[in-house]
Write an enzyme that holds these catalytic residues in place. Structure first.
Site, PDB file in Angstrom:
ATOM      1  N   GLU A  45      -1.800   0.511  -8.873  1.00 21.11           N
ATOM      2  CA  GLU A  45      -3.173   0.353  -8.655  1.00 21.11           C
ATOM      3  C   GLU A  45      -3.962   1.597  -7.852  1.00 21.11           C
ATOM      4  O   GLU A  45      -3.401   2.195  -7.077  1.00 21.11           O
ATOM      5  CB  GLU A  45      -3.436  -1.016  -7.771  1.00 21.11           C
ATOM      6  CG  GLU A  45      -4.848  -1.333  -7.340  1.00 21.11           C
ATOM      7  CD  GLU A  45      -5.033  -2.854  -6.512  1.00 21.11           C
ATOM      8  OE1 GLU A  45      -3.988  -3.581  -6.946  1.00 21.11           O
ATOM      9  OE2 GLU A  45      -6.077  -2.980  -6.037  1.00 21.11           O
ATOM     10  N   GLU A 101     -11.511  -2.422  -8.177  1.00 22.79           N
ATOM     11  CA  GLU A 101     -12.206  -3.383  -7.040  1.00 22.79           C
ATOM     12  C   GLU A 101     -13.337  -2.569  -6.613  1.00 22.79           C
ATOM     13  O   GLU A 101     -14.399  -2.970  -5.785  1.00 22.79           O
ATOM     14  CB  GLU A 101     -11.278  -3.551  -5.927  1.00 22.79           C
ATOM     15  CG  GLU A 101     -10.688  -1.974  -5.298  1.00 22.79           C
ATOM     16  CD  GLU A 101      -9.623  -2.564  -4.058  1.00 22.79           C
ATOM     17  OE1 GLU A 101      -8.935  -3.087  -4.449  1.00 22.79           O
ATOM     18  OE2 GLU A 101      -9.967  -1.782  -2.971  1.00 22.79           O
ATOM     19  N   LYS A 157       1.092  -1.207  -0.016  1.00 21.67           N
ATOM     20  CA  LYS A 157       0.140  -0.051   0.007  1.00 21.67           C
ATOM     21  C   LYS A 157       0.756   1.178   0.078  1.00 21.67           C
ATOM     22  O   LYS A 157       2.089   1.302   0.703  1.00 21.67           O
ATOM     23  CB  LYS A 157      -0.978   0.075   1.357  1.00 21.67           C
ATOM     24  CG  LYS A 157      -1.883  -1.215   1.241  1.00 21.67           C
ATOM     25  CD  LYS A 157      -2.893  -1.065   0.182  1.00 21.67           C
ATOM     26  CE  LYS A 157      -4.028  -2.497   0.504  1.00 21.67           C
ATOM     27  NZ  LYS A 157      -5.169  -2.093  -0.484  1.00 21.67           N
ATOM     28  N   ASP A 176     -14.249  -7.071  -9.268  1.00 16.55           N
ATOM     29  CA  ASP A 176     -14.535  -7.766  -8.135  1.00 16.55           C
ATOM     30  C   ASP A 176     -15.866  -8.825  -8.140  1.00 16.55           C
ATOM     31  O   ASP A 176     -16.511  -8.555  -9.446  1.00 16.55           O
ATOM     32  CB  ASP A 176     -15.148  -6.483  -7.190  1.00 16.55           C
ATOM     33  CG  ASP A 176     -15.330  -6.933  -5.760  1.00 16.55           C
ATOM     34  OD1 ASP A 176     -14.422  -6.851  -4.827  1.00 16.55           O
ATOM     35  OD2 ASP A 176     -16.404  -7.282  -5.349  1.00 16.55           O
ATOM     36  N   HIS A 216      -9.672  -8.668  -7.938  1.00 14.40           N
ATOM     37  CA  HIS A 216      -9.476  -8.188  -6.451  1.00 14.40           C
ATOM     38  C   HIS A 216      -9.980  -9.296  -5.610  1.00 14.40           C
ATOM     39  O   HIS A 216     -11.025  -9.744  -5.591  1.00 14.40           O
ATOM     40  CB  HIS A 216     -10.352  -7.091  -6.544  1.00 14.40           C
ATOM     41  CG  HIS A 216     -10.560  -6.533  -4.845  1.00 14.40           C
ATOM     42  ND1 HIS A 216     -11.717  -6.485  -4.366  1.00 14.40           N
ATOM     43  CD2 HIS A 216      -9.352  -6.073  -4.025  1.00 14.40           C
ATOM     44  CE1 HIS A 216     -11.656  -5.986  -2.891  1.00 14.40           C
ATOM     45  NE2 HIS A 216     -10.258  -5.833  -2.926  1.00 14.40           N
ATOM     46  N   ASP A 227      -0.343   0.206  -4.467  1.00 15.18           N
ATOM     47  CA  ASP A 227      -1.779   0.547  -4.446  1.00 15.18           C
ATOM     48  C   ASP A 227      -2.081   1.586  -3.531  1.00 15.18           C
ATOM     49  O   ASP A 227      -1.700   1.562  -2.353  1.00 15.18           O
ATOM     50  CB  ASP A 227      -2.458  -0.777  -3.963  1.00 15.18           C
ATOM     51  CG  ASP A 227      -3.989  -0.930  -3.605  1.00 15.18           C
ATOM     52  OD1 ASP A 227      -4.550   0.114  -4.077  1.00 15.18           O
ATOM     53  OD2 ASP A 227      -4.426  -1.416  -3.161  1.00 15.18           O
TER      54      ASP A 227
END
Lengths: 430, 430
Positions: free
Chosen positions: A267, A299, A213, A322, A349, A241
């Site tokens: 992402e 997602e 992240k 998703d 995801h 992400d």
């Protein structure tokens, strides 16, 4: 005929541990869990994933949609016209349209309908889907609002080709499994030492692709990214992400700095609704990284119309579907077919509660019936909460194995439902 | 300090009469109605409009957001950081993000907060907003995710200019009112004779701009459009509204036929999320009508990021904001400022319950502080349900008059709340 529908508000207290924390979410991983009963006694299970507070809203939305389900047949609800009775209810539609709480509730229900169908057929969901006649799959796809990007004939051609090559692809899938990556190393809530230890352990477990992240202070992001890159070595894949925190120009500037760790994909660099913004970021990445780094998102993409535009605008080079934010299997089929036509790899995801269990079926189906390629395909894996499912995923040496039990794999154990029911389960009392 | 929050589920049984019916909606016009109490005893009222079933979901979402409001001050909640505590709650955000049920509930609450602020100041909302210092207005605007289209400095320049010309513009607004149009003539549920009679009556009442619903069989649409055009004459404006039922290519084909009635705008020709599709339709209209017919949309646009893209892509030439689908006054300000920068006229969506009451303030503010122009600006008017408000709109000869009472004008009469409360009010019992 479906004769009964029950919905459970199930929440796991994950927020305190920092698991699943990122630039904008800090959740108690939760499920709006739907159980259907057929007149033959067969049951179907579906869920939508939420982040804790508000799970009562998706549960209430399931109840608001119940009259479109109970008394109706699995066959009709597996067509796009049947799905539309939920997503285009003349009154409830206003609350979306085709997005948010209503779409998520429809997803939980319609996935349960498909689970029931697969159980009746005695097949895992990937197999049910991969072996359906082309006409039956097309009947589930709503081409409204996407016909400018994918025609029925184009979809039929993709599906027919996959059927012809099915046995060969299946043998390979059984043998090789599906490539995967882990997101368990770099949540924002984790300190550097924990990130280093988790990364080292992931490498030891055979992972060659990891995701971290970003979206905190950029200096912290760069420092943590260097730690992970140092641990995984130059050949493994490192994905970033940002969970949508950056503005478009900010994303481009920050990627100028993060490029040094050679990210494989970026992402959710900005707001999930910003198709044009993602397109600009991908263009900038083509310049900064010579096309090595791909924009990825999906997602929280609300529906097939958003995915259509992301593909039309060359805004993504990795599409992250998703399984339950959108309105169930039929909507996913539309998205997978568009990705196949545009030649963009789908990397679903997962994580949350039950998302790994769900998307393995979709990714195997995508390989078996649509693309026949594992090139650039990876399914997300997070090692949380699998123990609560009766048929949890099997991931070995960084690869998902083909599921074998009938259904869509998101049936919760009764004792887990009891323990984590909100607010009255033992886990939440006191 | 806000010390109390109450939410009412209020529904009016309009579906049976066919009022408000269009290509995809057939609703019991409803309000998720929020009342706030301040520690000084002043109250604030806000609502979000829904279409009947599902109003319990937006009510429940208001309750889920209550802890971000009670115990907090009006001043903090009128800043974008304060609004974000509702729209970016680390758990509830997942249910949107920034769209659907959560955004609508946040809209009801935040509009009530601004109503309370205006009542404390003793000013109608348009006046409160139009007279606020530029810095205070900017403090309410969340520039995150729109900074690539509108900078803070650009917004400040627009607001400063408006302040300098305020008195002159106000004199004109008081004198002239705001241009309006009526949507009461051509709901899809009405037979041809009723359409003809209503149009004739509208012309007699002074309306020179009317809107009809399309999206049924195209032959029916053309026939009904001819009836209305014949009644209003060649100089009045006729707007078409398809409520998103068409695919992109279908919209272009149908507009080739409908061009004969010289439509002024084409509203919601396709899926509301389809920025690129709207852009293609506007391009086609430029060819078909020589630029006379404008694409219009916005009543279900989820947030400022969608509006940003519609403007960036030249996809709309009329921007239709809504007062309560999005997350309240701050979000609307962002949208109005972007429209002003891009030079696209704002013609707010109204009708429903309380939407006319709300948007008159926004349209007057837009004129007074942002654009100083009434050219191409019209506020929708539908003559339903105004009698339930303590300060209903005044529309004379097709023009909205400047409201004079303090607040945002969506306070419901206590007897209306009691009568139409769902499911226990007298209107719904039995």
């Amino acid at each position: 005929m479906i004769t009964g529908l029950t919905v459970h508000d199930v929440r796991f207290p994950t927020a305190a541990a920092g698991d699943g924390s990122d630039a904008i979410n800090r959740g108690d991983y939760s499920a709006t869990y739907v159980e259907l009963t057929g007149d033959d006694g067969v049951t179907g299970s579906g869920l939508t994933f939420t982040n804790g507070r508000g799970n009562e809203l998706t549960c209430a939305a399931v109840r608001a949609l119940e009259h479109h389900v109970v008394g109706h047949t699995v066959e009709e609800l597996c067509t796009f016209e049947g799905a539309r009775t939920l997503t285009a209810d003349v009154q409830l539609r206003w609350l979306g349209p085709e997005k948010g709480v209503i779409a998520m509730a429809a997803g939980a229900i319609l996935n349960a309908v498909w689970d029931l169908r697969a159980r009746r057929a005695g097949k895992p969901m990937w197999q049910l889907l991969a072996e359906l006649p082309t006409a039956d799959l097309l009947a589930a796809v709503d081409f409204r609002h996407i016909s400018d990007a994918l025609s029925r004939d184009e979809a039929a051609a993709i599906l027919d080709k996959g059927l012809a090559e099915y046995e060969e692809r299946l043998a390979h899938a059984r043998d090789a499994g599906l490539p995967s990556y882990t997101t368990s190393v770099g949540w924002l809530g984790y300190p550097d030492d924990k990130v280093r230890d988790l990364t080292r352990r992931a490498v030891a477990d055979g992972w060659t692709a990891v995701k971290m992240k970003v979206g905190g202070a950029i200096d912290d992001d760069v420092r943590r990214a260097r730690i992970i890159r140092a641990e995984i070595g130059p050949d493994a894949l490192l994905m970033l992400d940002a969970n949508q925190v950056w503005d478009v120009d900010e994303a481009i500037a920050n990627l100028g700095r993060l490029a040094e760790v050679d990210p494989y994909w970026m992402e959710e660099p900005t707001h999930a609704d910003d198709v044009l913004g993602h397109a600009r970021i991908q263009q900038a990445l083509d310049t900064i990284t010579g096309g090595r780094c791909r924009v990825a998102t999906g997602e929280v993409a609300a529906n097939r119309v958003i995915f259509k535009q992301l593909l039309q605008a060359d805004a993504i080079r990795v599409m992250q579907i998703d399984a339950c934010r959108i309105a169930g299997v039929g909507e996913v089929l539309a998205e997978l077919l568009m990705a196949a036509k545009f030649g963009v790899p789908v990397c679903p995801h997962a994580g949350g509660v039950g998302l790994c269990e769900y998307v393995q079926h979709l990714a195997f189906f995508d390989y078996l019936r649509l693309t026949g390629s594992m090139e650039g395909r990876m399914v997300e894996y997070v090692d949380h909460l699998h123990e609560h499912f009766t048929d949890p995923v099997t991931v070995e040496h960084g690869r998902y194995r083909l599921p074998s039990r009938p259904g869509y794999s998101v049936e919760l154990r009764p004792e887990s439902i009891a323990e984590f029911s909100f607010p009255d389960g033992p886990a939440w009392r006191g």
